[in-house]
Design an enzyme around this catalytic site. Structure first.
Site, short mmCIF file in Angstrom:
data_model
loop_
_atom_site.label_atom_id
_atom_site.label_comp_id
_atom_site.label_asym_id
_atom_site.label_seq_id
_atom_site.Cartn_x
_atom_site.Cartn_y
_atom_site.Cartn_z
N CYS A 2 0.83 -1.21 0.00
CA CYS A 2 0.00 0.00 0.00
C CYS A 2 0.86 1.26 0.00
CB CYS A 2 -0.86 0.02 1.24
SG CYS A 2 -1.75 -1.51 1.52
N ARG A 27 4.69 0.19 -6.23
CA ARG A 27 4.70 -0.68 -5.05
C ARG A 27 3.69 -1.81 -5.16
NH1 ARG A 27 6.89 2.00 -0.38
NH2 ARG A 27 5.55 0.74 0.92
N TRP A 75 -3.12 -2.58 -1.37
CA TRP A 75 -2.76 -3.94 -1.82
C TRP A 75 -3.46 -4.86 -0.83
CZ3 TRP A 75 0.17 -8.17 0.06
CH2 TRP A 75 0.62 -9.06 -0.91
N ASN A 101 -1.30 1.75 6.13
CA ASN A 101 -0.43 0.69 5.59
C ASN A 101 -0.06 -0.20 6.76
OD1 ASN A 101 -0.44 2.05 3.20
ND2 ASN A 101 1.74 2.58 3.21
N GLY A 102 0.02 -1.51 6.52
CA GLY A 102 0.42 -2.42 7.58
C GLY A 102 -0.75 -3.31 7.99
N GLU A 481 17.96 -16.63 -9.71
CA GLU A 481 17.51 -15.27 -10.01
C GLU A 481 16.91 -15.19 -11.42
OE1 GLU A 481 16.78 -12.84 -8.35
OE2 GLU A 481 16.81 -11.11 -9.67
N LYS A 485 13.10 -13.98 -12.08
CA LYS A 485 12.82 -12.84 -12.95
C LYS A 485 11.78 -13.23 -13.99
CE LYS A 485 13.88 -10.26 -11.43
NZ LYS A 485 14.40 -9.81 -10.20
N GLU A 488 8.17 -14.12 -12.39
CA GLU A 488 7.40 -13.04 -11.75
C GLU A 488 6.82 -12.05 -12.75
OE1 GLU A 488 9.61 -10.58 -8.96
OE2 GLU A 488 11.38 -10.68 -10.21
N HIS A 504 17.02 -36.05 -10.01
CA HIS A 504 16.46 -36.68 -8.81
C HIS A 504 14.96 -36.39 -8.71
CE1 HIS A 504 20.33 -38.09 -7.38
NE2 HIS A 504 20.82 -36.92 -7.81
N LYS A 603 6.15 -4.02 -4.37
CA LYS A 603 7.57 -3.66 -4.39
C LYS A 603 8.24 -3.89 -3.04
CE LYS A 603 11.40 -2.18 -6.14
NZ LYS A 603 12.14 -3.17 -6.94
C1 F6R Z 1 12.14 -9.88 -7.12
C2 F6R Z 1 12.11 -8.93 -6.02
C3 F6R Z 1 11.87 -9.46 -4.66
C4 F6R Z 1 12.74 -8.69 -3.64
C5 F6R Z 1 12.36 -9.13 -2.22
C6 F6R Z 1 13.21 -8.42 -1.18
O1 F6R Z 1 12.39 -9.25 -8.34
O2 F6R Z 1 12.25 -7.75 -6.21
O3 F6R Z 1 12.08 -10.82 -4.57
O4 F6R Z 1 14.08 -8.96 -3.90
O5 F6R Z 1 11.01 -8.83 -1.98
O6 F6R Z 1 13.04 -7.05 -1.23
P1 F6R Z 1 14.06 -6.07 -0.54
O7 F6R Z 1 15.37 -6.19 -1.26
O8 F6R Z 1 13.45 -4.71 -0.69
O9 F6R Z 1 14.18 -6.50 0.89
#
Ligand code: F6R
Length: 608
Positions: A2, A27, A75, A101-102, A481, A485, A488, A504, A603
């Protein structure tokens, strides 16, 4: 997650609030709402879906006249995305409005109590209980009321609050959820994140836990939960306003992918002086670093994948054992920490709830925490015992790219520093690695200039049902990673496996035409990975390999080869990740996905 924006001043509030909320769209959210005091009463407008809908409904805010207001992008956590659940929430008479938020953890107990007192709830949210509690305690003094409510609620919150019979002020409150306030000559601002108000104010104040801020058009006052006035120091935000704009790119993600040469450079440059690595900002002496016997790296998502790479590099170069933990696991598994242990948390946002909790858990056990953080002034940056900033600037796309690269670079620097102080590395190896490190930005630039092959492969495989990534050692960390990427942002199912582990179980999923992306950047493991590539090819899979230019073995072993420039294999991740980011991006574009705001994702994940 949010977003909150609030404004009080001499300008029309709604357009400023909507503009601020648009800067927080990255976000992740699924509904939005705004409340403005129109001179007589608080008026609200809410909409499900994109902020654009709310902007259209209010003619860009023109239809909501007034000089103070609060806005929110939601959110969904408690209750589906809907108008009734969107914020702001109000008391029955509509004289108090709140955005949140929260999570209010004891909301169901409080809700029952309020229902017993005759309060009717119209939403499924935890936030609505705040509106009714504020109403219940209100006797004409907003500050007193807010503080009474804070004593009743448990959980995490950043709040924006307004009272119709005190239109001269709006209020901001925070506990464990980010919140800043700012000021210019036309008024005062509330925001849950810096980009929302960067255009209006660079002088910001970080609101600390359980503080209340009363904002008026001419200035603001900070109070503790005991109603004591507090004196706060402003912080000047150095971020470039343009850094939070797309600058001609179609998506922030592409812009941020292309910013990586500069980002990596910014992380390296201030820390190399001549032939020495200098990380004075840590406030940890070489002697203390030398005494570190074990490292625990704790993070979430991509930052965790950086930690995985860090394990191979720190163990390989500095011979210090490294455990890597997902923060949501670390915080609850009562980790064993011993004398000589160092805990490193990695976070772009500096606000990830689980990573923050892991940091606090570590400190509770009497250990210090080093934070590798991007956002200056974030909770992790402020609570960690020492901080190494990644200087990536604002990262807007939900899927991290440039912050990931900067985090990797920070770990390379730390690994080399440890190897240096422990006198483990020969001088010539150290110097050669420093040179490789400094070449990375140019090599990333070179790779970014060769996107056509990736675009071709992206077109070819955008229709895939599954894509698998394999690799050994550091290549496994890169695979994790690359796979994240891809899944997601393109919603293609993907898994990453240590190459030797595939057979396995997971190899049963391989069928004619499946795409396997094989990472092969570690010369001592080339032959082993090639064997695993052969296993999947003989079951009908197509293999795309990513390897160094010098590795001609791959021409025969793979169906497609993407070459990366030569560097020390320990640093291969920084180069190999570039084609994988581009591949994910172009596949997602090919599928028509909203690359910057993938479904269900946020985000900065400020709830557990
Ligand atoms: C994936 C992504 C997330 C963040 C994770 C940690 O592309 O962005 O997996 O890496 O939510 O976020 P931070 O680095 O802000 O703690």
């Amino acid at each position: 997650m949010c977003g909150i924006v609030g404004y009080i001043g001499t300008e029309q509030a709604a357009p400023i609030i909507l503009d601020g909320l648009s800067k927080l769209e990255y976000r992740g959210y699924d509904s939005a709402g705004i409340a403005v005091f129109d001179g007589e009463k608080i008026i609200t407008q809410k909409a499900v879906g994109r902020l654009k809908i709310l902007e259209n409904l209010t003619c860009g805010g023109e239809r909501l006249k007034g000089f103070s207001g609060i806005g929110h992008t939601r959110w969904a956590t408690h209750g589906a995305p809907s108008e009734k659940n969107a914020h702001p929430h109000r008391n029955k008479t509509g004289t108090i409005a709140v955005v949140h938020n929260g999570i209010i953890e004891n909301y169901s107990i409080l809700k029952k109590k309020m229902q017993n007192k005759g309060y009717e709830f119209i939403s499924d949210t935890d936030t609505e209980v705040l509106a009714h509690l504020l109403d219940y305690y209100y006797q004409g003094n907003p500050l007193e009321t807010i503080i009474k409510v804070l004593h009743r609620v448990e959980g995490s919150y950043a709040l924006g609050i307004m009272f119709a019979d005190h239109p001269e002020a709006i209020y901001a409150v925070r506990k464990d959820s980010p919140m800043i306030v700012g000021k210019n000559d036309k008024g005062c601002f509330i925001a849950s994140d810096v980009p929302a108000i960067l255009k209006y104010s660079r002088t910001v104040y970080y609101v600390d836990n359980q503080e209340v801020v009363e904002l008026k058009k001419e200035g603001m006052c900070f109070y503790s939960i005991d109603e004591e006035k507090l004196v706060k120091e402003p912080v000047t935000v150095e971020w470039d306003v343009n850094a939070a704009e797309k600058a001609g790119y179609e998506y922030f993600m592409l812009k941020e992918i292309y910013e990586q040469p500069a980002t990596v450079n910014n992380t390296i440059l201030p820390r190399i002086k001549g032939n020495e690595i200098v990380i004075n900002e840590l406030g940890i002496s070489d002697d203390e670093l030398c005494k570190v016997e074990k490292i625990h790296i704790v993070a979430c998502g991509s930052a965790y994948h950086v930690g995985m790479t860090g394990k191979y590099i720190i163990e390989g170069l500095a011979q210090i054992p490294v455990d890597v933990d997902v923060a949501s696991e670390f915080r609850y598994r009562d980790p064993i920490l011993q004398k000589g242990d160092m805990v490193i948390v990695i976070s772009q946002s500096g606000e990830t709830a689980d990573t923050l909790a892991a940091l606090r858990e570590t400190q509770k056990k009497g250990f210090k925490v080093l934070g590798i953080v991007n956002v200056v002034g974030s909770s992790i940056a402020r609570e960690a015992n020492s901080v190494m900033y990644t200087w990536a600037g604002p990262e807007i796309a939900v899927a991290t790219t440039k912050a990931y690269s900067a985090q990797l670079t920070a770990l390379y620097i730390l690994a080399l520093k440890f190897a240096r102080v422990k006198v483990i590395m020969k001088q010539n190896q150290y110097e050669s690695m420093l040179t490789c490190l400094q070449h990375l930005p140019d090599q990333i630039e070179l790779l970014l200039g060769q996107k056509e092959k990736i675009q071709y492969l992206a077109n070819r495989y955008a229709g895939s049902k599954d894509i698998f990534f394999i690799g050994r050692g550091i290549d496994y960390a890169i695979s994790l990673e690359g796979s994240l990427k891809l899944k997601e942002i393109s919603y293609i199912h993907s898994e990453a496996y240590p190459a030797g582990e595939l057979k396995h179980g997971t190899i049963s999923l391989i069928e004619e035409g499946s795409l396997i992306i094989a990472l092969a950047t570690q010369p001592k493991l080339y032959q082993k990975t090639i064997s695993n590539m052969t296993e999947v090819r003989s079951r009908g899979a197509k293999v795309m390999a990513i390897t160094f230019e010098s590795n001609k073995l791959m021409e025969k072993a793979a169906d497609y080869v993407i070459y990366i420039p030569e560097t020390d294999p320990y640093f291969a991740n920084s180069l190999a990740i570039i084609p994988l980011q581009l591949l994910a991006y172009y596949i997602a574009i090919g599928k028509g996905c909203d690359v910057d705001k993938p479904r269900n994702l946020a985000k900065s994940v400020t709830v557990e």
